[in-house]
Write an enzyme that holds these catalytic residues in place. Structure first.
Site, short mmCIF file in Angstrom:
data_model
loop_
_atom_site.label_atom_id
_atom_site.label_comp_id
_atom_site.label_asym_id
_atom_site.label_seq_id
_atom_site.Cartn_x
_atom_site.Cartn_y
_atom_site.Cartn_z
N GLY A 13 0.64 -1.14 0.09
CA GLY A 13 0.00 0.14 -0.02
C GLY A 13 0.75 1.57 -0.07
CD GLU A 14 3.09 5.84 0.02
OE1 GLU A 14 3.17 5.24 -1.33
OE2 GLU A 14 4.09 6.24 0.99
CB CYS A 74 5.08 -4.15 -1.40
SG CYS A 74 5.79 -2.91 -2.85
NE ARG A 101 3.53 4.27 -6.04
CZ ARG A 101 2.00 3.58 -6.55
NH1 ARG A 101 2.38 2.95 -8.09
NH2 ARG A 101 1.79 3.18 -6.10
CG HIS A 112 1.94 -5.94 -4.23
ND1 HIS A 112 1.11 -5.53 -3.73
CD2 HIS A 112 2.95 -5.34 -4.49
CE1 HIS A 112 1.99 -4.24 -3.17
NE2 HIS A 112 2.35 -4.35 -4.03
CD GLU A 144 -0.69 -8.63 -2.28
OE1 GLU A 144 0.91 -9.00 -1.75
OE2 GLU A 144 -0.76 -6.91 -2.74
N1 GLN Z 1 5.98 3.00 -2.36
C1 GLN Z 1 5.15 2.65 -1.39
C2 GLN Z 1 5.83 2.65 -0.19
O1 GLN Z 1 6.67 3.79 -0.48
C3 GLN Z 1 5.44 1.45 -1.36
C4 GLN Z 1 4.61 0.86 -2.54
C5 GLN Z 1 3.90 -1.12 -2.70
O2 GLN Z 1 3.96 -1.00 -1.33
N2 GLN Z 1 3.24 -1.46 -3.43
O3 GLN Z 1 5.08 2.65 0.56
#
Ligand code: GLN
Length: 199
Positions: free
Chosen positions: A49-50, A81, A139, A179, A181
């Site tokens: 996610g982020e 991630c 990312r 990822h 999943e």
């Molecule tokens: N770039 C995202 C971050 O810094 C991570 C991206 C992702 O989980 N697909 O959290």
């Protein structure tokens, strides 16, 4: 242990997909949004996610410190991630003030693969798996430093990022840059379920 219960941090990120994968490997998956829910799980997935948003929301929902404590106390945790970033002791390329839960003795670089290759796919070799694992990177971070107790499970084998570490394990902590999943291949969730069962 009867059927283990594995939580998925659910304030932000790919929650449903992880719950589906956990069901495939025979553990009970449960969304975790509050400390009382965290207290009931045997292990936890920190999804993609982020990470900057996860950091803020974990604080806003009073989950940050309980999460840190359970991880430090040995709860099996699988960070994928953004979740890998949350587990890392150190980040490069974080935003001002960004903090991680920590526990995993690595330094990760956030958004490491660069803008041109925002997302890509690669086949990775894992010693524990008979055939390559098809990984989807979005990312993604990579691991720039591993501590002495950290085992490298997979590196990118081709292209400009060849040699970069993208999957690691430190005892009961597992983390991937990609990822797991998203492709329907539940083998890494299976490995995590074994860690949870073995504790
Ligand atoms: N770039 C995202 C971050 O810094 C991570 C991206 C992702 O989980 N697909 O959290």
């Amino acid at each position: 242990m009867s059927k283990p219960v594995v939580g998925v941090f659910a304030l932000q990120g790919n929650v449903r997909e992880h719950l589906a994968m956990l069901a495939q490997v025979g553990v009970e998956g449960r969304a975790v949004r509050r400390p009382s829910e965290l207290a009931e799980v045997d292990g936890l997935v920190l999804p993609g996610g982020e990470s900057t948003t996860m950091d803020k929301l974990a604080r806003a929902f009073d989950l940050f410190e309980p999460l840190q404590k359970r991880i430090a106390d040995g709860m099996p945790t699988f960070g994928t991630c953004a979740g890998m970033i949350m587990l890392a002791n150190e980040i490069n390329g974080g935003i001002e003030g960004q903090e991680t839960l920590g526990g995993l003795d690595v330094t990760v670089r956030r958004n490491a693969f660069g803008r041109q290759v925002d997302s890509f796919e690669a086949d990775l070799d894992f010693a524990a798996l008979d055939t390559p694992y098809h990984a989807v990177f979005i990312r993604a971070p990579w691991v720039e430093r591993v501590g002495l107790d950290v085992e490298t499970l997979a590196t990118v084998t081709e292209g400009p990022a060849a040699g970069r570490i993208v999957a690691v394990r430190q005892d009961r902590l597992l983390a991937t840059s990609f990822h797991p999943e998203m492709t329907g291949d539940a083998r890494l969730h299976g490995l995590f379920a074994e860690i949870v069962r073995g504790q």
